[in-house]
Design a protein around this motif. Sequence first.
Motif, PDB file in Angstrom:
ATOM      1  N   LYS A   1       0.812  -1.217   0.000  1.00  0.00           N
ATOM      2  CA  LYS A   1       0.000   0.000   0.000  1.00  0.00           C
ATOM      3  C   LYS A   1       0.843   1.263   0.000  1.00  0.00           C
ATOM      4  O   LYS A   1       0.349   2.329  -0.327  1.00  0.00           O
ATOM      5  CB  LYS A   1      -0.877   0.016   1.258  1.00  0.00           C
ATOM      6  CG  LYS A   1      -2.168  -0.731   1.133  1.00  0.00           C
ATOM      7  CD  LYS A   1      -3.091  -0.224   2.219  1.00  0.00           C
ATOM      8  CE  LYS A   1      -3.857  -1.322   2.895  1.00  0.00           C
ATOM      9  NZ  LYS A   1      -4.225  -0.979   4.252  1.00  0.00           N
ATOM     10  N   SER A   2       2.097   1.172   0.455  1.00  0.00           N
ATOM     11  CA  SER A   2       2.843   2.394   0.730  1.00  0.00           C
ATOM     12  C   SER A   2       3.130   3.175  -0.555  1.00  0.00           C
ATOM     13  O   SER A   2       3.452   2.615  -1.598  1.00  0.00           O
ATOM     14  CB  SER A   2       4.140   2.075   1.464  1.00  0.00           C
ATOM     15  OG  SER A   2       4.865   1.126   0.747  1.00  0.00           O
ATOM     16  N   ASP A   3       2.980   4.494  -0.484  1.00  0.00           N
ATOM     17  CA  ASP A   3       3.199   5.336  -1.655  1.00  0.00           C
ATOM     18  C   ASP A   3       4.189   6.453  -1.368  1.00  0.00           C
ATOM     19  O   ASP A   3       4.432   7.305  -2.184  1.00  0.00           O
ATOM     20  CB  ASP A   3       1.863   5.906  -2.173  1.00  0.00           C
ATOM     21  CG  ASP A   3       1.112   6.656  -1.098  1.00  0.00           C
ATOM     22  OD1 ASP A   3       1.707   6.922  -0.047  1.00  0.00           O
ATOM     23  OD2 ASP A   3      -0.073   6.964  -1.306  1.00  0.00           O
ATOM     24  N   THR A   4       4.746   6.462  -0.158  1.00  0.00           N
ATOM     25  CA  THR A   4       5.736   7.478   0.185  1.00  0.00           C
ATOM     26  C   THR A   4       6.876   6.787   0.905  1.00  0.00           C
ATOM     27  O   THR A   4       6.642   6.038   1.843  1.00  0.00           O
ATOM     28  CB  THR A   4       5.123   8.531   1.128  1.00  0.00           C
ATOM     29  OG1 THR A   4       3.948   9.040   0.517  1.00  0.00           O
ATOM     30  CG2 THR A   4       6.100   9.641   1.401  1.00  0.00           C
ATOM     31  N   ILE A   5       8.082   6.994   0.444  1.00  0.00           N
ATOM     32  CA  ILE A   5       9.220   6.365   1.103  1.00  0.00           C
ATOM     33  C   ILE A   5      10.087   7.455   1.714  1.00  0.00           C
ATOM     34  O   ILE A   5      10.550   8.346   1.009  1.00  0.00           O
ATOM     35  CB  ILE A   5      10.043   5.518   0.131  1.00  0.00           C
ATOM     36  CG1 ILE A   5       9.139   4.486  -0.528  1.00  0.00           C
ATOM     37  CG2 ILE A   5      11.184   4.827   0.869  1.00  0.00           C
ATOM     38  CD1 ILE A   5       9.832   3.620  -1.531  1.00  0.00           C
ATOM     39  N   VAL A   6      10.268   7.372   3.019  1.00  0.00           N
ATOM     40  CA  VAL A   6      11.132   8.327   3.695  1.00  0.00           C
ATOM     41  C   VAL A   6      12.411   7.597   4.071  1.00  0.00           C
ATOM     42  O   VAL A   6      12.382   6.618   4.802  1.00  0.00           O
ATOM     43  CB  VAL A   6      10.457   8.892   4.956  1.00  0.00           C
ATOM     44  CG1 VAL A   6      11.391   9.858   5.663  1.00  0.00           C
ATOM     45  CG2 VAL A   6       9.148   9.575   4.599  1.00  0.00           C
TER      46      VAL A   6
ATOM     47  N   ALA B   1       0.524   6.808   2.634  1.00  0.00           N
ATOM     48  CA  ALA B   1       0.951   5.640   3.389  1.00  0.00           C
ATOM     49  C   ALA B   1       2.478   5.675   3.409  1.00  0.00           C
ATOM     50  O   ALA B   1       3.113   5.520   2.381  1.00  0.00           O
ATOM     51  CB  ALA B   1       0.451   4.367   2.732  1.00  0.00           C
ATOM     52  N   VAL B   2       3.032   5.936   4.586  1.00  0.00           N
ATOM     53  CA  VAL B   2       4.459   6.222   4.676  1.00  0.00           C
ATOM     54  C   VAL B   2       5.251   4.969   5.002  1.00  0.00           C
ATOM     55  O   VAL B   2       4.906   4.212   5.900  1.00  0.00           O
ATOM     56  CB  VAL B   2       4.737   7.293   5.752  1.00  0.00           C
ATOM     57  CG1 VAL B   2       6.218   7.598   5.824  1.00  0.00           C
ATOM     58  CG2 VAL B   2       3.943   8.545   5.454  1.00  0.00           C
TER      59      VAL B   2
END
Lengths: 737, 62
Positions: free
Chosen positions: A441-446, A622-623
């Motif tokens: 699901k994640s769409d943001t990668i920090v 979703a981070v």
Amino acid sequence: MRGVNADEARYSILEDYRIAQHQISWKQGSLIKAHFEIPSMHCASCIWLLDQLHKFDRGIHSSDVDFLRKTVYVEFDATLTSLRKIALLLSSLGYEPLLNAERGHGSAAAPQKTAIRRLYMRIGVAGFAAGNIMMFSISHYLAGDGGLLPSLELLFNTLSILLSIPVLVYSASPWFTSAYSALRRRHINLDVPVALGISVLFVRSIADITLGHGEGFLDSFAGLVLFLLIGRLFHQKAFDAVSFDRTFRSFFPLSVRVDVRGEQRIIPIDDVQTGDTILIRNGEIVPCDSVLISPAAYIDYSFVTGESTPIELVGGSVVHAGGKVVGKTATLTATAPASQSHLASLWERYGKHTERRSFTDLSDKFGARFTAIAITTAVVGFVAWLPDVGAALNVFTAVLIIACPCALTIAAPVTLGTAMGALGRNKIFIKNTGTLLELSKSDTIVFDKTGTLTEPLNTITFSGRELSDAEWYSIRGIASHSIHPVAQSIAIGTPSVEVDSVYEEIGQGIEGRCNDHYVRLGTRQFVVSDGETDDSTHISIDGDYVGSLTLQSKLRDGMHEMMDELRRVPARRPLLTLVATGDSERDKPVLCSLFSNHQMSFRLSPEDKVRSVQELQTLGRAVMMVGDGLNDAAAMGCANVSVAVTNDTSTLVPACDVVMPAGLLHRLPAILKFAGSMITVIRANLIFTIAYNVLGIALALAGLLTPVLTAIMMPVSSLVVVGLSVGGARLYSRRIR
Amino acid sequence: MSVIPLLVICSIIIAGGFLVAFLWAVGRGQYDDLHTPAMKIILDDRNTEQNDNNDNKRPRTS
């Protein structure tokens, strides 16, 4: 390598009864069974060597290795040897045991063991019953129009019922207890329709047999329970193999040296009192907030702040818990007990992982809907057939039997279990099956901590005039006499060199004569006594300024390709990649090729990181947090999914969802894609199950569902689901290699 | 045909014996770790010391 003396001191804490307790499983007279966790165990010859411990020490009766848990169980005679000696022996063999207040609880593995034993027993009973009942049922099915001899039929039926009772009360009990507790909380989980299906199947069969309506469905019943149990075993095994969640205290040294009126003693951390004088040696972690007594010390706060360059402190400064001492031993006075320290409170506030329930929620929601539809259909069927009560009851139970979502309960654990196994074989460890769903699901990668994207080994760049080999030799020689980490990385690999008149001004620099050159090495202030302090180390030779050294990290291999690929991963929206780190801007030039300026933020405190993650989440993103240390833990805890990148999986495993070696970071896009395809496989199973159930219910409503048909339909659906799950997971897992 | 009940009961008793043996093995912990023993089988005997002694008594064949 650590010397024998250091080890001896380290393991002498095992003489302390309270610490030893954590390692001992049981004790009978002088005979003791203890266990040591050995993270470095990795191959068959390790097992071989660890099995031979009795040859090295007469006091050891036997040793037994559990490879998957990386644990060795040692049985020894306390009059001949001791825990400390065994720990020393293991350490001298190259298998340093992990002594740990938190990990050491022998009871942690025990309940798991009994759970899996009980599961095996349930499978044994169900398998035995299913096999035998099937033999009787086949004779029923093959008997033809005449049927069996009445005497044989009576015997077979009685035996079938007798065999099925233990299946109902023993093997199937997990579903009943789970369904019961869910219903008591006015909640419906997936176990409710399963329990309903199982019990209707049983009651209907008994009714059929005793009333003489037919041979019943007992073979389907026992087989169904057997299949369900096998699905559960799969799940348990996958879970067992990858359970690595370690708690915060695992990072802390188990005990600490205290100075009591000039005498050094080693005491457990929990016993440290405010005002105690503690001694922390190179590489050890400060267990509690304290004040520095030694004139100077280097503290590496990478666990706390993310900045990996050690900072220098002078006597009287405050040292926070979690700092690692680099170089000389530091003497400190504790100002707070270990459990109340800054770090512990930080962890307690953010570090607790909220259980990732999304997957259970999904299947529970499905379970509730499924139960509602099944019961409605059954009632509709009952009403439709009504004048004929017998036939109506027949249809009603048949619908409930065939609508059992058994295939679905197998599908998810088998798919996700296989997927976890496949990832584990690639050294990528996933905390639980729900993590895969979160990953997809994640769409943001920090990316937290630049160290995840950059190599841990610093490369040194020199700017200034050309230096001869002899001059370099002198610089290295002088640098090797300083314990300052920058000096040490300059001096790496230098053999010890004779030097004259070395003088080190702590925190400023070092000067001295070596090989006929007088070298000054240090801050700009120290070397040329003008200008501002910067991140570089300056050098002068024989009074002339020659240039400066800058420590710079290098990007890991394949990072550019990884970024390109990440942008192509199919997601709900274009993936956003960010850097949020506690490090200084030192590595900024290296990262510029990967990120644009507004995507990077430096010098963030752990709280800042948490805030930026939460901000992203309020925007509906979703981070996914990629980090490597305890300093990230707070942000990791509030991110939707967190990945810990470690340079050595066996030593540092922070509490997070995914652990992977740093060298595999470039596979991140492949892992994301893999997680996505696993969800597709589960969806495919879901669609198959629904289609199958619709067909089954149609047959049931028409009153055509005979015991033979059930006996065929149920295992076929289970087998198809297992095949789809395992096949799908295997097929896709090839792509992550 | 009258022998069938006898056979059926006998077979169930025998199969039950195997079930009991299985449950006993599980209870004794033989299924706790299925991985390590599989690796151990490729290793030399645990008591290589004793084997060495035996080897001295026996003439070497290789």
